[in-house]
Design a protein around this motif. Sequence first.
Motif, PDB file in Angstrom:
ATOM      1  N   UNK A   1       0.834  -1.200   0.000  1.00  0.00           N
ATOM      2  CA  UNK A   1       0.000   0.000   0.000  1.00  0.00           C
ATOM      3  C   UNK A   1       0.874   1.258   0.000  1.00  0.00           C
ATOM      4  N   UNK A   2       0.344   2.322  -0.556  1.00  0.00           N
ATOM      5  CA  UNK A   2       1.081   3.581  -0.603  1.00  0.00           C
ATOM      6  C   UNK A   2       0.974   4.309   0.728  1.00  0.00           C
ATOM      7  N   UNK A   3       2.081   4.831   1.187  1.00  0.00           N
ATOM      8  CA  UNK A   3       2.083   5.654   2.397  1.00  0.00           C
ATOM      9  C   UNK A   3       1.739   7.102   2.074  1.00  0.00           C
ATOM     10  N   UNK A   4       2.004   7.501   0.828  1.00  0.00           N
ATOM     11  CA  UNK A   4       1.702   8.877   0.414  1.00  0.00           C
ATOM     12  C   UNK A   4       1.559   8.905  -1.098  1.00  0.00           C
ATOM     13  N   UNK A   5       0.745   9.807  -1.564  1.00  0.00           N
ATOM     14  CA  UNK A   5       0.586  10.025  -3.003  1.00  0.00           C
ATOM     15  C   UNK A   5       0.851  11.498  -3.276  1.00  0.00           C
ATOM     16  N   UNK A   6       1.738  11.752  -4.216  1.00  0.00           N
ATOM     17  CA  UNK A   6       2.093  13.113  -4.589  1.00  0.00           C
ATOM     18  C   UNK A   6       1.643  13.337  -6.031  1.00  0.00           C
ATOM     19  N   UNK A   7       0.939  14.438  -6.272  1.00  0.00           N
ATOM     20  CA  UNK A   7       0.498  14.716  -7.637  1.00  0.00           C
ATOM     21  C   UNK A   7       0.647  16.202  -7.925  1.00  0.00           C
ATOM     22  N   UNK A   8       1.352  16.497  -8.973  1.00  0.00           N
ATOM     23  CA  UNK A   8       1.490  17.862  -9.479  1.00  0.00           C
ATOM     24  C   UNK A   8       0.751  17.876 -10.807  1.00  0.00           C
TER      25      UNK A   8
END
Length: 375
Positions: free
Chosen positions: A355-362
Amino acid sequence: RRRQWPLDAHQIVAKGLQRLLGQPAAGRVEGLLPRQDFHPGDLLLTPVGLLHCGVEDAFEGRAGFFHAYAPDPDPAKAIEGLGEVWETMAIGVKPYPSCRYSHAALDALIDLALDRPLPKKAQGAHDLLRLGLTQLLFLGTPPHAAVSSTVDLAQALGHGPHKSLINAILRRFSREGAELVNSQDAARLNTPDWLWDAWTAAYGQNTCRSIAEAHLTEAPLDITVKGEALEDKTAWAEKLDARLLPTGSLRRNAGGMVNSLEGFEEGVWWVQDAAAALPVRLLGDVKGKHVIDLCAAPGGKTAQLAAAGARVTAVDRSKKRLLLVRENLDRLGLYAKLVNADAVDWRPDEAADGAADAILVDVPCSSTGTTRRHP
Protein backbone atom coordinates in the motif's frame (compact mmCIF):
# COMPACT_ATOMS: atom_id res chain seq x y z
CA ARG A 1 19.06 15.47 -20.59
CA ARG A 2 17.40 18.68 -19.74
CA ARG A 3 19.05 21.67 -21.39
CA GLN A 4 18.53 25.34 -20.81
CA TRP A 5 16.13 27.02 -23.15
CA PRO A 6 18.54 28.84 -25.53
CA LEU A 7 19.97 25.53 -26.74
CA ASP A 8 16.45 24.34 -27.55
CA ALA A 9 16.01 27.32 -29.87
CA HIS A 10 19.10 26.28 -31.80
CA GLN A 11 17.82 22.71 -32.01
CA ILE A 12 14.59 24.00 -33.53
CA VAL A 13 16.59 25.90 -36.11
CA ALA A 14 18.59 22.77 -36.93
CA LYS A 15 15.37 20.80 -37.33
CA GLY A 16 14.02 23.42 -39.72
CA LEU A 17 17.18 23.31 -41.81
CA GLN A 18 17.05 19.54 -41.92
CA ARG A 19 13.47 19.73 -43.15
CA LEU A 20 14.48 22.22 -45.84
CA LEU A 21 17.47 20.23 -47.05
CA GLY A 22 15.68 16.90 -46.82
CA GLN A 23 18.61 15.25 -45.04
CA PRO A 24 21.18 15.95 -42.32
CA ALA A 25 23.36 18.82 -43.47
CA ALA A 26 26.75 17.15 -43.29
CA GLY A 27 29.87 19.04 -44.24
CA ARG A 28 31.62 22.30 -43.56
CA VAL A 29 29.45 25.41 -43.39
CA GLU A 30 31.52 28.52 -43.83
CA GLY A 31 30.57 31.62 -41.89
CA LEU A 32 29.53 29.91 -38.67
CA LEU A 33 30.70 31.52 -35.46
CA PRO A 34 32.66 29.48 -34.51
CA ARG A 35 33.21 27.43 -37.66
CA GLN A 36 32.27 23.82 -37.24
CA ASP A 37 30.74 20.84 -38.98
CA PHE A 38 26.99 21.25 -38.99
CA HIS A 39 24.64 18.49 -38.01
CA PRO A 40 21.02 18.90 -36.89
CA GLY A 41 21.02 19.27 -33.13
CA ASP A 42 24.39 21.02 -32.94
CA LEU A 43 24.64 24.33 -31.13
CA LEU A 44 24.45 26.88 -33.93
CA LEU A 45 25.65 30.43 -33.50
CA THR A 46 24.00 31.86 -36.58
CA PRO A 47 21.46 34.49 -37.60
CA VAL A 48 19.06 31.69 -38.46
CA GLY A 49 18.25 31.57 -34.75
CA LEU A 50 16.14 34.67 -35.41
CA LEU A 51 13.57 32.48 -37.07
CA HIS A 52 12.46 31.20 -33.67
CA CYS A 53 11.54 34.71 -32.65
CA GLY A 54 8.16 35.36 -34.20
CA VAL A 55 8.59 34.68 -37.93
CA GLU A 56 5.31 32.88 -38.20
CA ASP A 57 4.93 29.56 -40.00
CA ALA A 58 8.67 29.24 -40.62
CA PHE A 59 8.47 25.59 -39.63
CA GLU A 60 5.06 24.91 -41.14
CA GLY A 61 6.00 24.51 -44.78
CA ARG A 62 5.54 28.11 -45.90
CA ALA A 63 8.34 29.48 -48.08
CA GLY A 64 9.70 31.50 -45.19
CA PHE A 65 13.29 32.54 -44.63
CA PHE A 66 14.93 29.15 -44.85
CA HIS A 67 14.66 29.53 -48.61
CA ALA A 68 16.43 32.85 -48.32
CA TYR A 69 19.33 31.22 -46.56
CA ALA A 70 19.43 28.11 -48.75
CA PRO A 71 17.68 28.87 -52.05
CA ASP A 72 19.26 26.00 -53.97
CA PRO A 73 17.45 22.65 -53.67
CA ASP A 74 20.75 20.79 -54.01
CA PRO A 75 22.02 20.19 -50.42
CA ALA A 76 25.68 20.77 -51.26
CA LYS A 77 24.97 24.06 -53.03
CA ALA A 78 22.47 25.04 -50.33
CA ILE A 79 25.11 24.62 -47.63
CA GLU A 80 27.50 26.72 -49.68
CA GLY A 81 24.81 29.39 -50.02
CA LEU A 82 24.14 29.31 -46.31
CA GLY A 83 27.78 30.07 -45.67
CA GLU A 84 27.71 33.07 -47.98
CA VAL A 85 24.71 34.59 -46.26
CA TRP A 86 26.03 33.95 -42.75
CA GLU A 87 29.41 35.40 -43.66
CA THR A 88 27.72 38.51 -45.05
CA MET A 89 25.64 39.02 -41.92
CA ALA A 90 28.59 38.16 -39.67
CA ILE A 91 26.71 37.93 -36.40
CA GLY A 92 26.17 35.36 -33.69
CA VAL A 93 22.78 34.62 -32.22
CA LYS A 94 21.91 35.94 -28.79
CA PRO A 95 18.67 34.02 -28.44
CA TYR A 96 17.29 35.30 -25.18
CA PRO A 97 16.57 39.01 -25.75
CA SER A 98 15.26 38.62 -29.29
CA CYS A 99 13.11 35.60 -28.52
CA ARG A 100 11.52 37.33 -25.55
CA TYR A 101 10.44 40.14 -27.84
CA SER A 102 7.29 38.98 -29.62
CA HIS A 103 6.23 39.66 -33.17
CA ALA A 104 3.40 41.81 -31.75
CA ALA A 105 5.95 44.21 -30.29
CA LEU A 106 7.92 44.22 -33.54
CA ASP A 107 4.73 44.83 -35.52
CA ALA A 108 3.92 47.81 -33.31
CA LEU A 109 7.26 49.33 -34.31
CA ILE A 110 6.65 48.59 -37.98
CA ASP A 111 3.21 50.21 -37.78
CA LEU A 112 4.85 53.41 -36.53
CA ALA A 113 6.85 53.61 -39.74
CA LEU A 114 4.02 52.86 -42.18
CA ASP A 115 1.46 55.33 -43.49
CA ARG A 116 -0.86 52.41 -44.20
CA PRO A 117 -0.68 48.64 -43.62
CA LEU A 118 1.15 46.50 -46.14
CA PRO A 119 -1.14 44.46 -48.42
CA LYS A 120 -1.56 40.76 -47.67
CA LYS A 121 0.56 39.79 -50.67
CA ALA A 122 3.45 41.71 -49.09
CA GLN A 123 3.49 39.55 -45.95
CA GLY A 124 6.96 38.33 -46.91
CA ALA A 125 8.25 41.91 -46.89
CA HIS A 126 6.64 42.39 -43.49
CA ASP A 127 8.46 39.31 -42.18
CA LEU A 128 11.72 40.65 -43.57
CA LEU A 129 11.16 43.87 -41.64
CA ARG A 130 10.71 41.79 -38.48
CA LEU A 131 13.96 40.00 -39.21
CA GLY A 132 15.85 43.21 -39.91
CA LEU A 133 14.50 44.96 -36.82
CA THR A 134 15.44 42.05 -34.60
CA GLN A 135 19.01 42.24 -35.87
CA LEU A 136 19.17 46.00 -35.47
CA LEU A 137 17.51 46.38 -32.10
CA PHE A 138 18.25 43.19 -30.19
CA LEU A 139 21.20 41.31 -31.66
CA GLY A 140 23.66 44.15 -31.92
CA THR A 141 24.18 43.62 -35.64
CA PRO A 142 26.04 46.55 -37.26
CA PRO A 143 23.38 48.69 -38.99
CA HIS A 144 24.99 48.46 -42.42
CA ALA A 145 25.04 44.65 -42.21
CA ALA A 146 21.45 44.36 -40.98
CA VAL A 147 20.09 46.75 -43.61
CA SER A 148 22.14 45.41 -46.51
CA SER A 149 21.46 41.73 -45.83
CA THR A 150 17.72 42.29 -45.35
CA VAL A 151 17.44 44.28 -48.59
CA ASP A 152 19.41 41.57 -50.40
CA LEU A 153 17.03 38.94 -49.03
CA ALA A 154 14.07 40.97 -50.25
CA GLN A 155 15.47 40.92 -53.76
CA ALA A 156 16.27 37.19 -53.59
CA LEU A 157 12.77 36.32 -52.35
CA GLY A 158 10.92 38.28 -54.99
CA HIS A 159 10.10 41.31 -52.86
CA GLY A 160 12.12 43.71 -54.97
CA PRO A 161 9.27 46.25 -55.25
CA HIS A 162 9.49 46.73 -51.47
CA LYS A 163 13.29 47.08 -51.27
CA SER A 164 13.19 50.85 -50.99
CA LEU A 165 10.55 50.72 -48.26
CA ILE A 166 12.49 48.10 -46.28
CA ASN A 167 15.70 50.09 -46.69
CA ALA A 168 14.06 53.35 -45.52
CA ILE A 169 12.36 51.79 -42.48
CA LEU A 170 15.45 49.94 -41.31
CA ARG A 171 17.64 53.01 -41.73
CA ARG A 172 15.17 55.04 -39.68
CA PHE A 173 15.23 52.45 -36.92
CA SER A 174 19.02 52.32 -36.99
CA ARG A 175 18.86 55.95 -35.83
CA GLU A 176 15.71 56.07 -33.70
CA GLY A 177 15.04 52.43 -32.83
CA ALA A 178 16.48 52.29 -29.31
CA GLU A 179 14.42 55.29 -28.20
CA LEU A 180 11.25 53.88 -29.74
CA VAL A 181 11.75 50.48 -28.12
CA ASN A 182 12.27 52.08 -24.72
CA SER A 183 9.02 54.00 -25.12
CA GLN A 184 7.00 50.83 -25.70
CA ASP A 185 4.94 49.06 -23.05
CA ALA A 186 6.93 45.84 -23.54
CA ALA A 187 5.11 43.88 -20.85
CA ARG A 188 1.72 44.50 -22.44
CA LEU A 189 2.80 44.08 -26.05
CA ASN A 190 4.55 40.78 -25.32
CA THR A 191 1.53 39.27 -23.57
CA PRO A 192 -1.43 37.97 -25.64
CA ASP A 193 -4.76 39.67 -24.92
CA TRP A 194 -6.41 36.48 -23.69
CA LEU A 195 -3.63 35.84 -21.18
CA TRP A 196 -3.47 39.45 -19.99
CA ASP A 197 -7.25 39.45 -19.42
CA ALA A 198 -7.13 36.12 -17.57
CA TRP A 199 -4.31 37.27 -15.26
CA THR A 200 -6.04 40.59 -14.60
CA ALA A 201 -9.29 38.83 -13.68
CA ALA A 202 -7.48 36.34 -11.42
CA TYR A 203 -4.83 38.51 -9.76
CA GLY A 204 -5.61 42.17 -10.45
CA GLN A 205 -3.94 44.68 -12.74
CA ASN A 206 -0.78 45.26 -10.69
CA THR A 207 0.07 41.58 -10.22
CA CYS A 208 -0.74 40.88 -13.86
CA ARG A 209 1.78 43.52 -14.92
CA SER A 210 4.39 42.18 -12.52
CA ILE A 211 4.03 38.69 -14.02
CA ALA A 212 4.30 40.06 -17.56
CA GLU A 213 7.39 42.10 -16.67
CA ALA A 214 9.04 39.05 -15.11
CA HIS A 215 8.57 37.21 -18.41
CA LEU A 216 10.79 39.77 -20.12
CA THR A 217 13.82 38.49 -18.26
CA GLU A 218 15.31 35.02 -18.51
CA ALA A 219 14.53 32.79 -15.56
CA PRO A 220 17.40 31.76 -13.25
CA LEU A 221 18.56 28.16 -13.02
CA ASP A 222 17.38 26.40 -9.84
CA ILE A 223 19.19 23.29 -8.67
CA THR A 224 18.48 20.55 -6.14
CA VAL A 225 21.55 18.91 -4.62
CA LYS A 226 21.34 15.21 -3.77
CA GLY A 227 21.34 14.91 0.00
CA GLU A 228 20.21 17.25 2.75
CA ALA A 229 23.52 18.11 4.41
CA LEU A 230 23.83 21.89 4.65
CA GLU A 231 27.59 21.80 4.23
CA ASP A 232 27.19 19.94 0.92
CA LYS A 233 24.72 22.48 -0.39
CA THR A 234 26.91 25.37 0.71
CA ALA A 235 29.94 23.83 -0.98
CA TRP A 236 28.07 23.25 -4.24
CA ALA A 237 26.62 26.76 -4.17
CA GLU A 238 30.18 28.06 -4.22
CA LYS A 239 31.29 25.67 -6.97
CA LEU A 240 28.34 26.54 -9.19
CA ASP A 241 28.49 30.29 -8.53
CA ALA A 242 25.00 30.03 -7.04
CA ARG A 243 23.31 31.16 -3.86
CA LEU A 244 21.63 28.92 -1.33
CA LEU A 245 17.93 29.73 -0.96
CA PRO A 246 16.14 29.42 2.41
CA THR A 247 14.20 26.44 0.99
CA GLY A 248 17.41 24.49 0.31
CA SER A 249 17.54 24.94 -3.46
CA LEU A 250 20.50 26.56 -5.21
CA ARG A 251 19.93 29.42 -7.64
CA ARG A 252 22.38 30.67 -10.25
CA ASN A 253 22.05 33.19 -13.03
CA ALA A 254 20.90 31.73 -16.33
CA GLY A 255 23.32 31.05 -19.14
CA GLY A 256 25.52 28.26 -20.43
CA MET A 257 24.84 24.60 -21.00
CA VAL A 258 23.51 22.73 -17.99
CA ASN A 259 25.39 19.52 -18.77
CA SER A 260 28.72 21.39 -18.82
CA LEU A 261 28.40 22.54 -15.20
CA GLU A 262 30.47 20.86 -12.53
CA GLY A 263 28.73 17.95 -10.87
CA PHE A 264 26.17 17.31 -13.60
CA GLU A 265 27.81 14.29 -15.20
CA GLU A 266 28.70 12.95 -11.76
CA GLY A 267 25.02 13.00 -10.76
CA VAL A 268 25.44 15.31 -7.79
CA TRP A 269 22.41 17.49 -8.59
CA TRP A 270 19.53 18.03 -10.97
CA VAL A 271 17.63 21.03 -12.33
CA GLN A 272 14.39 21.73 -10.48
CA ASP A 273 12.51 24.97 -9.85
CA ALA A 274 12.67 26.01 -6.22
CA ALA A 275 8.87 26.11 -5.99
CA ALA A 276 8.57 22.63 -7.49
CA ALA A 277 10.88 21.27 -4.80
CA LEU A 278 8.60 22.34 -1.92
CA PRO A 279 5.79 19.70 -2.05
CA VAL A 280 8.13 16.78 -1.31
CA ARG A 281 9.42 18.58 1.78
CA LEU A 282 5.85 18.76 3.10
CA LEU A 283 5.78 14.96 3.32
CA GLY A 284 8.46 14.97 6.00
CA ASP A 285 10.67 11.91 6.46
CA VAL A 286 9.85 9.44 3.67
CA LYS A 287 12.74 7.03 4.18
CA GLY A 288 11.52 3.46 3.67
CA LYS A 289 8.01 4.61 2.74
CA HIS A 290 6.17 3.82 -0.47
CA VAL A 291 5.31 7.05 -2.29
CA ILE A 292 3.42 7.22 -5.57
CA ASP A 293 4.35 10.21 -7.74
CA LEU A 294 1.56 10.84 -10.26
CA CYS A 295 2.13 12.93 -13.42
CA ALA A 296 5.79 12.43 -12.53
CA ALA A 297 7.68 13.73 -15.56
CA PRO A 298 10.09 15.49 -15.86
CA GLY A 299 11.03 13.74 -12.63
CA GLY A 300 12.38 16.33 -10.22
CA LYS A 301 10.08 15.22 -7.41
CA THR A 302 10.72 11.56 -8.21
CA ALA A 303 14.45 12.20 -7.79
CA GLN A 304 13.82 14.06 -4.53
CA LEU A 305 11.81 11.17 -3.11
CA ALA A 306 14.31 8.54 -4.23
CA ALA A 307 17.22 10.56 -2.84
CA ALA A 308 15.39 10.78 0.49
CA GLY A 309 15.16 6.97 0.68
CA ALA A 310 11.56 6.44 -0.41
CA ARG A 311 10.35 3.52 -2.51
CA VAL A 312 8.96 5.47 -5.45
CA THR A 313 6.42 4.50 -8.08
CA ALA A 314 6.46 7.23 -10.73
CA VAL A 315 3.46 7.32 -13.08
CA ASP A 316 3.18 9.36 -16.26
CA ARG A 317 1.20 8.85 -19.44
CA SER A 318 4.00 10.09 -21.70
CA LYS A 319 6.38 7.29 -22.60
CA LYS A 320 8.83 9.74 -24.13
CA ARG A 321 9.00 11.87 -20.99
CA LEU A 322 9.39 8.82 -18.80
CA LEU A 323 12.49 7.91 -20.79
CA LEU A 324 13.95 11.28 -19.76
CA VAL A 325 13.04 10.52 -16.15
CA ARG A 326 14.92 7.21 -16.43
CA GLU A 327 17.95 8.94 -17.97
CA ASN A 328 18.07 11.43 -15.12
CA LEU A 329 17.65 8.77 -12.45
CA ASP A 330 20.45 6.72 -14.02
CA ARG A 331 22.72 9.78 -14.07
CA LEU A 332 21.91 10.47 -10.43
CA GLY A 333 22.39 6.87 -9.35
CA LEU A 334 18.78 6.67 -8.09
CA TYR A 335 15.98 4.19 -8.67
CA ALA A 336 12.21 4.43 -9.02
CA LYS A 337 9.64 2.12 -10.53
CA LEU A 338 8.38 3.85 -13.67
CA VAL A 339 4.85 3.20 -14.91
CA ASN A 340 3.63 4.43 -18.29
CA ALA A 341 -0.08 4.97 -17.70
CA ASP A 342 -2.78 7.59 -17.36
CA ALA A 343 -3.24 8.37 -13.69
CA VAL A 344 -7.01 8.59 -14.23
CA ASP A 345 -7.22 4.88 -15.07
CA TRP A 346 -4.13 3.40 -13.38
CA ARG A 347 -4.40 1.48 -10.13
CA PRO A 348 -1.40 0.44 -8.01
CA ASP A 349 -0.40 -3.19 -7.63
CA GLU A 350 -0.62 -3.43 -3.87
CA ALA A 351 0.23 -7.12 -3.91
CA ALA A 352 3.59 -6.39 -5.54
CA ASP A 353 4.42 -2.96 -4.12
CA GLY A 354 2.41 -2.73 -0.94
CA ALA A 355 0.00 0.00 0.00
CA ALA A 356 1.08 3.58 -0.60
CA ASP A 357 2.08 5.65 2.40
CA ALA A 358 1.70 8.88 0.41
CA ILE A 359 0.59 10.03 -3.00
CA LEU A 360 2.09 13.11 -4.59
CA VAL A 361 0.50 14.72 -7.64
CA ASP A 362 1.49 17.86 -9.48
CA VAL A 363 -1.39 17.96 -11.94
CA PRO A 364 -1.08 19.60 -15.36
CA CYS A 365 -2.98 22.87 -15.62
CA SER A 366 -2.89 25.80 -18.05
CA SER A 367 0.88 25.52 -18.59
CA THR A 368 1.16 29.32 -18.45
CA GLY A 369 3.40 28.91 -15.43
CA THR A 370 6.17 27.67 -17.73
CA THR A 371 5.96 30.70 -20.04
CA ARG A 372 9.03 32.36 -18.57
CA ARG A 373 11.20 29.34 -19.35
CA HIS A 374 9.45 28.54 -22.62
CA PRO A 375 8.46 31.91 -24.09
